[in-house]
Design a protein around this motif. Structure first.
Motif, mmCIF file in Angstrom:
data_model
loop_
_atom_site.group_PDB
_atom_site.id
_atom_site.type_symbol
_atom_site.label_atom_id
_atom_site.label_comp_id
_atom_site.label_asym_id
_atom_site.label_seq_id
_atom_site.Cartn_x
_atom_site.Cartn_y
_atom_site.Cartn_z
ATOM 1 N N LEU B 74 40.126 -147.979 -26.185
ATOM 2 C CA LEU B 74 40.011 -146.638 -26.767
ATOM 3 C C LEU B 74 38.487 -145.929 -26.206
ATOM 4 N N ALA B 75 37.601 -146.832 -26.297
ATOM 5 C CA ALA B 75 36.487 -146.571 -25.815
ATOM 6 C C ALA B 75 36.457 -146.273 -24.167
ATOM 7 N N GLU B 76 37.163 -146.989 -23.372
ATOM 8 C CA GLU B 76 37.131 -146.775 -22.056
ATOM 9 C C GLU B 76 38.196 -145.606 -21.614
ATOM 10 N N LYS B 77 39.094 -145.639 -22.225
ATOM 11 C CA LYS B 77 40.502 -144.608 -21.949
ATOM 12 C C LYS B 77 39.969 -143.170 -22.269
ATOM 13 N N TRP B 78 39.473 -143.024 -23.538
ATOM 14 C CA TRP B 78 39.151 -141.645 -24.159
ATOM 15 C C TRP B 78 37.658 -141.338 -24.502
ATOM 16 N N ASP B 79 36.696 -142.366 -24.218
ATOM 17 C CA ASP B 79 35.584 -142.005 -24.755
ATOM 18 C C ASP B 79 34.650 -142.383 -23.298
ATOM 19 N N LYS B 80 33.319 -142.746 -23.533
ATOM 20 C CA LYS B 80 32.590 -142.996 -22.474
ATOM 21 C C LYS B 80 32.055 -144.293 -22.173
ATOM 22 N N GLY B 81 33.133 -145.250 -22.561
ATOM 23 C CA GLY B 81 32.874 -146.581 -22.415
ATOM 24 C C GLY B 81 32.046 -147.352 -23.429
ATOM 25 N N TYR B 82 32.103 -146.738 -24.520
ATOM 26 C CA TYR B 82 31.293 -147.509 -25.584
ATOM 27 C C TYR B 82 31.523 -147.008 -26.807
ATOM 28 N N GLY B 83 31.585 -147.798 -27.982
ATOM 29 C CA GLY B 83 31.612 -147.270 -29.451
ATOM 30 C C GLY B 83 30.412 -147.648 -30.169
ATOM 31 N N HIS B 84 30.416 -147.252 -31.357
ATOM 32 C CA HIS B 84 29.212 -147.185 -32.281
ATOM 33 C C HIS B 84 29.683 -147.674 -33.563
ATOM 34 N N PHE B 85 29.212 -148.846 -33.917
ATOM 35 C CA PHE B 85 29.637 -149.413 -35.375
ATOM 36 C C PHE B 85 28.529 -148.860 -36.271
ATOM 37 N N THR B 86 29.291 -148.541 -37.541
ATOM 38 C CA THR B 86 28.492 -147.925 -38.533
ATOM 39 C C THR B 86 27.812 -148.703 -39.643
ATOM 40 N N THR B 87 27.184 -148.037 -40.780
ATOM 41 C CA THR B 87 26.675 -148.845 -41.840
ATOM 42 C C THR B 87 27.890 -148.823 -42.785
ATOM 43 N N ARG B 88 28.945 -148.239 -42.571
ATOM 44 C CA ARG B 88 30.208 -148.634 -43.343
ATOM 45 C C ARG B 88 31.265 -149.498 -42.761
ATOM 46 N N GLN B 89 30.827 -150.270 -42.094
ATOM 47 C CA GLN B 89 31.662 -151.104 -41.384
ATOM 48 C C GLN B 89 32.792 -150.548 -40.448
ATOM 49 N N ASN B 90 32.462 -149.132 -39.947
ATOM 50 C CA ASN B 90 33.359 -148.461 -39.445
ATOM 51 C C ASN B 90 33.096 -148.245 -37.878
ATOM 52 N N ILE B 91 33.816 -147.902 -36.827
ATOM 53 C CA ILE B 91 33.550 -147.517 -35.644
ATOM 54 C C ILE B 91 33.730 -145.992 -35.281
ATOM 55 N N GLN B 92 32.596 -145.495 -34.485
ATOM 56 C CA GLN B 92 32.723 -144.006 -34.180
ATOM 57 C C GLN B 92 32.842 -143.939 -32.680
ATOM 58 N N TYR B 93 33.637 -143.283 -32.239
ATOM 59 C CA TYR B 93 33.652 -142.587 -30.969
ATOM 60 C C TYR B 93 33.015 -141.132 -31.015
ATOM 61 N N ASN B 94 32.232 -141.081 -29.885
ATOM 62 C CA ASN B 94 31.247 -139.941 -29.974
ATOM 63 C C ASN B 94 31.606 -138.914 -29.007
ATOM 64 N N TRP B 95 32.686 -139.125 -28.056
ATOM 65 C CA TRP B 95 32.917 -138.239 -27.139
ATOM 66 C C TRP B 95 34.792 -137.766 -27.061
ATOM 67 N N PRO B 96 35.620 -138.051 -27.944
ATOM 68 C CA PRO B 96 36.887 -137.716 -27.748
ATOM 69 C C PRO B 96 37.108 -136.241 -27.461
ATOM 70 N N GLU B 97 38.369 -135.918 -26.918
ATOM 71 C CA GLU B 97 38.615 -134.573 -26.728
ATOM 72 C C GLU B 97 39.809 -134.149 -27.694
ATOM 73 N N LEU B 98 39.584 -133.172 -28.280
ATOM 74 C CA LEU B 98 40.885 -132.945 -29.205
ATOM 75 C C LEU B 98 42.278 -133.195 -29.040
ATOM 76 N N ARG B 99 42.464 -132.751 -27.598
ATOM 77 C CA ARG B 99 43.966 -133.321 -27.220
ATOM 78 C C ARG B 99 44.268 -134.645 -27.183
ATOM 79 N N ASP B 100 43.204 -135.488 -26.785
ATOM 80 C CA ASP B 100 43.449 -136.995 -26.756
ATOM 81 C C ASP B 100 43.453 -137.725 -28.121
ATOM 82 N N VAL B 101 43.013 -137.276 -29.108
ATOM 83 C CA VAL B 101 42.803 -137.725 -30.541
ATOM 84 C C VAL B 101 44.200 -138.363 -30.876
ATOM 85 N N PRO B 102 45.384 -137.621 -30.935
ATOM 86 C CA PRO B 102 46.632 -138.035 -31.537
ATOM 87 C C PRO B 102 47.165 -139.415 -30.764
ATOM 88 N N ASP B 103 46.666 -139.544 -29.467
ATOM 89 C CA ASP B 103 47.095 -140.693 -28.685
ATOM 90 C C ASP B 103 46.291 -141.860 -28.938
#
Lengths: 99, 557
Positions: B74-103
């Motif tokens: 996901l990080a590579e294909k729809w974001d900028k090659g990285y992800g951010h792990f959060t304080t609630r044990q989640n991961i956030q992608y900072n740069w997805p485009e709206l059209r890509d989110v369903p994929d």
């Protein structure tokens, strides 16, 4: 004496990319702050804001942001607008990538 | 590890199909933003400062290698090659485009993941001790209960429009690594007369009005747990303040009504929910628990570990800080620091994610964990494999030996990404870590947890940092308040403010003065920062930060 009006630009996020956008004088949404139209008249700004807010299929969260006019274009009054105009400080991502 | 049933898979696929159609209607103009916003939030999609942000749930912080690989994709294909792990044990992608989110959501569904209820006024991703099933001090693995709660809370028809968000954390050990006292409900696995049960805390939370959770019940039996938790949420759902979002969290309800009144209301409601639940949850629990059986640990010599520990100082330093005691002989829990000095806390590149996934596959029984402290864990590794693991980590910038040290900083995304932030967090974390790495005194300082939030909502847990930093906007300039003495564990405490805040460039010097004061005042190297603070109090730190007079004034006050 009424408080002088702080000049403003109209800004939002683009619906599809989420990228920060600004309204230009020719009604296009532009990506660079330097290309934004700057308003020094409150009445004009309010009318332009209403029009911009009606373009819901293009822009999300349209609002007026305080700016200082300079010879290089509008300069943000608040640091939040500076970051919006530039991108994050930890990676060269967002607008900086294309600058 | 839990694998999706056909029911789970069909449910997520249907939700993804619905969301795809909602996105299409938004793009076509059929939905306004006001109509679309609650729908996207229910699916973890935020609109942040520079872009959309997709928050993906990692239930109780547990990932398989295949899931981690998919996060990398996901990080590579729809974001900028990285992800951010959060304080609630989640991961956030900072740069997805709206059209890509369903994929992206469809790709997550392929590996049994989703973004449902990672936002909005619902019961959020249930978090747990990141050492679950591995820790030597554990009474029982907290994850089967966390999974049971996840299934109960997902799309719960009564709890989709709560007064505000609701967060649950579970720990299986007395040593609290899940910050249960700062959650709306905190659950601790306990044993009474040989029987496993659950101690339930309620009303903890950080944010604008930080509160330490209070005990609602010392022991709830397994068969009663779901109806009991349902009773708690149900009481708050009716009683919670919907008139003011700043007073809507259950911590305020508990504070305003008092724990005794809440307990009595919960007991009354519990009589009803208990009748309604029957025994279905118990049967479900057994099925779930069967999927969290410990892996087949091997009995092997650990000489390879001992030899590397003796001969390789880099390995020894890493082993000293990043390993924890495992319940199985010959095993260790290894933490992978995502806090390389000067890097963004919690960020991992797609390549690093794949490396960690492969290590888990090769040496770690296919399991990874995400900690609320924004690091990654290999929960089950045999000690003899650690030198090989360390070598691979080193080659990919993942061998930073700083777990629990001053540079192992929790930081929220702050104003570099977050639309709610009032100041930046990440550059402050980067500067502190870089500075203390230069000083080469991290190991001498010992355990010291710095936690930074870029606004009062406290995603960076600053209130419970040994040193907490809160970024604010003071008359159009970033300004940072410092607190001391916070504690996120079973002895939870909220930090005390030192005094007036500092400009961004003043934060590192202030932290240095605080650390110098601790080093000068501690009774010996074995006395931690928190112990010293508890013994000597705020005055010496105040004096160091603001001058002798300030220290004296605070003594007189």
């Amino acid at each position: 004496m009424p408080k002088p009006y702080t000049p403003k630009v109209i800004t939002a996020n683009a619906l599809l990319e989420g990228d920060v956008i600004y309204l230009a004088a020719d009604d296009r949404w532009v990506r660079a702050l330097k290309d934004a139209e700057i308003f020094t008249d409150e009445a004009v700004a309010q009318v332009r804001l209403l029009d911009a807010q009606s373009r819901a299929a293009e822009a999300v969260g349209v609002y007026l942001a305080d700016m200082e006019p300079t010879k290089d274009g509008p300069r943000p009054v608040h640091f939040r607008e500076e970051f919006r105009a530039k991108g994050p400080s930890n990676h060269v991502h967002g607008k900086q990538e294309h600058a | 590890m839990y694998s999706y049933t056909d029911f789970d898979a069909a449910f997520v696929a249907e939700r993804n199909r619905q969301f795809r159609a909602q996105v299409e209607r938004r793009i076509s103009g059929a939905l306004t933003e006001d109509e679309f916003k609650p729908l996207r939030l229910m699916n973890g999609l935020y609109l942040q400062l520079h872009a959309y942000m997709l928050r993906v749930a990692i239930p109780y912080g547990t990932l398989s290698s295949a899931q981690m690989d998919q996060l990398a994709l996901l990080a590579e294909k729809w974001d900028k090659g990285y992800g951010h792990f959060t304080t609630r044990q989640n991961i956030q992608y900072n740069w997805p485009e709206l059209r890509d989110v369903p994929d992206m959501l469809d790709a997550l569904e392929q590996v049994g993941m989703h973004a449902i209820q990672t936002s909005g006024n619902t019961i959020r991703n249930v978090t747990a001790d990141h050492f679950a099933g591995a820790a030597a001090d554990e009474i029982a693995d907290p994850r089967p209960v966390a999974e049971l709660l996840r299934q109960w809370s997902t799309d719960h028809p009564e709890f989709q429009f709560l007064p505000r968000k609701f967060k649950i954390a579970v720990t299986g050990a007395e040593n609290d690594r899940a910050v249960i006292k700062a959650h709306d409900i905190g659950i601790q696995v306990v044993k009474r007369d040989g029987r496993i049960g659950y101690r339930v805390l309620v009303g903890g939370g950080l944010g604008r009005t930080p509160m330490i959770g209070k005990e609602l019940s010392p022991f709830v039996a397994l068969e009663d747990l779901l109806p009991y938790v349902e009773a708690v949420v149900s009481v708050w759902n009716l009683l919670g303040r919907r008139d003011n979002k700043y007073k809507a969290r259950i911590k305020i309800t508990v504070h305003e009504h008092g724990i005794d009144e809440i307990r009595s209301l919960v007991e009354t409601r519990f009589e009803e929910t208990r009748q309604a639940f029957g025994t279905a949850a118990l049967e479900l629990f057994d099925d779930i628990a069967a999927q969290f059986q410990p892996p087949a640990f091997r009995n092997a010599p650990t000489e390879a570990f001992d030899a590397a520990y003796e001969t390789d100082p880099t390995f020894r330093a890493w082993a000293d800080t990043n390993l924890s005691a495992h319940r199985a002989t010959g095993y260790a829990i290894a933490q992978i620091s995502l806090k390389a000095h000067g890097a963004t806390p919690g960020d991992a590149s797609a390549e690093q994610m794949r490396v960690m996934a492969q290590l888990a596959r090769d040496y770690g029984h296919d399991e990874l964990r995400i900690t609320h402290e924004q690091n990654v864990v290999l929960p089950h590794v045999h000690k003899s494999d650690l030198p090989a693991i360390h070598k691979v980590l080193k080659a990919h910038g993942l061998a930073t030996a700083n777990i629990g040290r001053i540079s192992d900083i929790i930081a929220c995304p702050g104003m570099d990404y977050c639309a709610l932030a009032t100041a930046r967090s990440i550059p402050i974390a980067q500067e502190i870590a870089t500075r203390f790495d230069e000083l080469k005194i991290e190991n001498d300082i010992g355990e010291l947890k710095i936690k930074i939030s870029g606004c009062i909502n406290a995603c960076g847990h600053h209130h419970v940092g040994h040193i907490g930093i809160l970024g604010l906007d003071r008359a159009g300039v970033e300004n940072y308040q410092i607190t001391l003495g916070g504690d996120a564990t079973e002895t939870a405490a909220l930090g005390d403010r030192t005094g007036p805040g500092f400009p961004a460039e003043g934060v590192v010097p202030a932290i240095e003065r605080i650390v110098e004061t601790y080093m000068a005042q501690r009774s010996g190297p074995e006395e931690t920062f928190l112990q010293t603070y508890r013994r000597i109090g705020m005055d010496p730190f105040k004096a160091a930060l603001y001058g002798e007079e300030a220290g004296k004034k605070s003594r007189a006050a």
